[in-house]
Design a protein around this motif. Structure first.
Motif, PDB file in Angstrom:
ATOM      1  N   VAL A  81       0.780  -1.172  -0.150  1.00 36.73           N
ATOM      2  CA  VAL A  81      -0.028   0.029   0.048  1.00 36.73           C
ATOM      3  C   VAL A  81       1.024   1.103   0.067  1.00 36.73           C
ATOM      4  CG1 VAL A  81      -1.783   1.271   1.124  1.00 36.73           C
ATOM      5  CG2 VAL A  81      -2.066  -1.149   1.245  1.00 36.73           C
TER       6      VAL A  81
ATOM      7  N   PHE B 288      -2.320  -1.397  -3.746  1.00 38.34           N
ATOM      8  CA  PHE B 288      -3.318  -0.361  -3.297  1.00 38.34           C
ATOM      9  C   PHE B 288      -2.556   1.007  -3.214  1.00 38.34           C
ATOM     10  CE2 PHE B 288      -4.665  -4.440  -1.971  1.00 38.34           C
ATOM     11  CZ  PHE B 288      -6.055  -4.580  -2.271  1.00 38.34           C
TER      12      PHE B 288
ATOM     13  N   GLY C  17      -6.797   0.209  -6.334  1.00 42.08           N
ATOM     14  CA  GLY C  17      -6.233  -1.014  -6.223  1.00 42.08           C
ATOM     15  C   GLY C  17      -6.157  -1.981  -7.541  1.00 42.08           C
TER      16      GLY C  17
ATOM     17  N   CYS D 173      -8.710  -7.469  -0.781  1.00 42.26           N
ATOM     18  CA  CYS D 173      -7.319  -7.906  -1.058  1.00 42.26           C
ATOM     19  C   CYS D 173      -7.296  -9.436  -0.730  1.00 42.26           C
ATOM     20  CB  CYS D 173      -6.610  -7.109   0.112  1.00 42.26           C
ATOM     21  SG  CYS D 173      -4.706  -7.726   0.200  1.00 42.26           S
TER      22      CYS D 173
END
Length: 246
Positions: A116, A145, A157, A179
């Motif tokens: 991320v 993401f 994402g 996810c």
């Protein structure tokens, strides 16, 4: 007449026999002294790390970190081409091992399973461009993401498909993204953390429940115990007992 080529008759062969591949560099830097973009970025990073650690507190087969250098090649290390995702997680390994950074050749070639990046206006183009390209082509990170902690509508994402290419994930009706590697949703949550009120990026389980931070889990447990005590006291009163006298 044929002549057998040996190290004695051909010096080049001797040189080849003595050649060894260069060793990876050992003088790695793990801190460039550069702070995160803002205090909100720092909190946002810690929220992801601490909540995942809380959710999997009974597991030691994963590692998650943030703002840590990832070294993946000797050339990259020599060129000081630092790659430090704001949050990353690697699964199915020894999570108890101490690490100053993530050095791929010391981790049996393992790269992050989830990354991320917490964007800002100055990094957005890189996070969705050059970095995304590296995470797709070199890291082969399955789930990537990006989110700007100052822009609640910025969550994007990608998931690595069977063709080894990223395809963009579609948000559900709550504007969350799934996810797959972690088995959690990534979505937003508005509230105050570390004395700062904002719309934070948080994990949610498959049933839509917020993945709690350690202090939130402790508060929830204390509230549940208080409610149990109140129910017990009410039951005792029904039986004619004074709970305060016990």
């Amino acid at each position: 007449m044929s002549v057998e080529l040996t190290a004695e008759t051909n010096p080049q062969i001797a040189d080849d026999l003595e050649w060894e591949p260069p060793m990876p560099p050992t003088d790695l830097i793990f801190d460039d002294g550069e702070p995160l973009e803002s205090n909100r970025h720092r909190i946002a990073m810690n929220v992801l790390i601490r909540s995942l650690q809380q959710a999997w507190s009974n597991r030691n087969d994963f590692y998650c970190g943030g703002n840590m250098f990832i070294y993946y090649s000797s050339a990259q290390a020599r060129n000081r081409d630092f790659r430090g995702p704001d949050f990353f997680a690697v699964l199915d390994l020894d999570g108890n091992k101490e690490r100053l950074g993530w050095v791929v050749w010391e981790e049996n070639g393992r790269y992050p399973d989830v990354i991320v990046e917490l964007m800002s206006p100055s990094t957005a183009n890189v996070d969705t461009g050059a970095k995304k390209d590296i995470y797709e082509r070199i890291f082969r990170t399955p789930d990537y993401f990006v989110y700007n902690p100052f822009n609640p509508n910025s969550l994007q994402g990608w998931h690595l498909d069977n063709s080894r290419k990223y395809h963009e994930l579609e948000q559900n009706d709550r504007a969350w993204l799934w996810c797959e590697s972690l088995g959690f949703w990534l979505g937003t949550w508005e509230g105050t953390i570390d004395r700062e009120t904002a719309v934070w990026l948080r994990f949610y389980d498959s049933d839509g429940n917020l993945v709690l931070l350690p202090e939130e889990a402790a508060q929830q447990q204390a509230e549940q115990e208080r409610q149990r005590a109140e129910r017990l006291a009410a039951k005792l009163r029904e039986l004619g007992e004074d709970p305060d006298a016990l």
